[in-house]
Scaffold this motif. Structure first.
Motif, PDB file in Angstrom:
ATOM      1  N   ARG A  62       0.861  -1.184   0.000  1.00  0.00           N
ATOM      2  CA  ARG A  62       0.000   0.000   0.000  1.00  0.00           C
ATOM      3  C   ARG A  62       0.893   1.228   0.000  1.00  0.00           C
ATOM      4  N   TYR A  63       0.761   2.013  -1.065  1.00  0.00           N
ATOM      5  CA  TYR A  63       1.500   3.267  -1.196  1.00  0.00           C
ATOM      6  C   TYR A  63       0.579   4.394  -0.771  1.00  0.00           C
ATOM      7  N   LEU A 122      -1.270   7.898  -6.703  1.00  0.00           N
ATOM      8  CA  LEU A 122      -1.857   7.601  -8.011  1.00  0.00           C
ATOM      9  C   LEU A 122      -0.934   8.074  -9.139  1.00  0.00           C
ATOM     10  N   ALA A 123      -0.299   9.225  -8.968  1.00  0.00           N
ATOM     11  CA  ALA A 123       0.647   9.725  -9.967  1.00  0.00           C
ATOM     12  C   ALA A 123       1.828   8.768 -10.111  1.00  0.00           C
ATOM     13  N   PHE A 124       2.300   8.220  -8.994  1.00  0.00           N
ATOM     14  CA  PHE A 124       3.377   7.227  -9.016  1.00  0.00           C
ATOM     15  C   PHE A 124       2.959   6.010  -9.847  1.00  0.00           C
ATOM     16  N   ALA A 125       1.770   5.463  -9.561  1.00  0.00           N
ATOM     17  CA  ALA A 125       1.293   4.281 -10.278  1.00  0.00           C
ATOM     18  C   ALA A 125       1.151   4.573 -11.770  1.00  0.00           C
ATOM     19  N   ARG A 126       0.639   5.741 -12.087  1.00  0.00           N
ATOM     20  CA  ARG A 126       0.493   6.112 -13.502  1.00  0.00           C
ATOM     21  C   ARG A 126       1.855   6.202 -14.192  1.00  0.00           C
ATOM     22  N   LYS A 154      13.606   5.292  -6.991  1.00  0.00           N
ATOM     23  CA  LYS A 154      13.677   6.713  -7.367  1.00  0.00           C
ATOM     24  C   LYS A 154      12.282   7.324  -7.481  1.00  0.00           C
ATOM     25  N   LEU A 155      11.360   6.572  -8.047  1.00  0.00           N
ATOM     26  CA  LEU A 155       9.989   7.083  -8.171  1.00  0.00           C
ATOM     27  C   LEU A 155       9.308   7.196  -6.812  1.00  0.00           C
ATOM     28  N   ARG A 156       9.567   6.246  -5.931  1.00  0.00           N
ATOM     29  CA  ARG A 156       9.001   6.344  -4.567  1.00  0.00           C
ATOM     30  C   ARG A 156       9.487   7.614  -3.884  1.00  0.00           C
ATOM     31  N   GLU A 157      10.756   7.912  -4.062  1.00  0.00           N
ATOM     32  CA  GLU A 157      11.310   9.138  -3.479  1.00  0.00           C
ATOM     33  C   GLU A 157      10.724  10.373  -4.153  1.00  0.00           C
TER      34      GLU A 157
END
Length: 108
Positions: A8-9, A17-21, A79-82
């Motif tokens: 769960r993010y 949601l932007a990360f997942a996209r 990197k995207l998580r950060e």
């Protein structure tokens, strides 16, 4: 023995949601799905909390997960998580056969 990991993010202002996209649009998800041993890699948005996205990530076995974690893909994900300042919770499940007594509750 399949292994499923639910991640769960959670972020703010739509960042999860932007990360997942971005994961999907960049082709990263497609590459992960093509990795040896990957069975499922899907994102879902929570109906209870619009700032939370669930990733269901399933693998054939621990060896496949270890290979994924050692791949360059993990640097991209990190990197995207950060970038999106996400926080995570993780649950891990090992598959089991559905008992016959529960079959009557499953509509196929």
């Amino acid at each position: 023995m399949d292994i499923t990991v639910n991640l769960r993010y959670t972020g703010i202002d739509g960042s999860a949601l932007a990360f997942a996209r971005e994961m999907m649009e960049s082709g990263t998800v497609e590459k992960i799905r093509a990795e040896e041993g990957n069975l499922r890699y899907e994102y879902y948005q929570s109906l209870d909390d619009s700032e939370t996205v669930l990733l269901i990530d399933s693998w054939r076995d621990q060896k496949a997960i270890d290979a994924h974690h050692a791949s360059p893909m993990m640097q991209t994900i990190a990197k995207l998580r950060e970038k999106y300042d996400l926080h995570m919770t993780v649950e891990r499940y090992v598959s089991a056969e559905t008992p016959e007594s529960e079959d009557k509750f499953i509509r196929k």
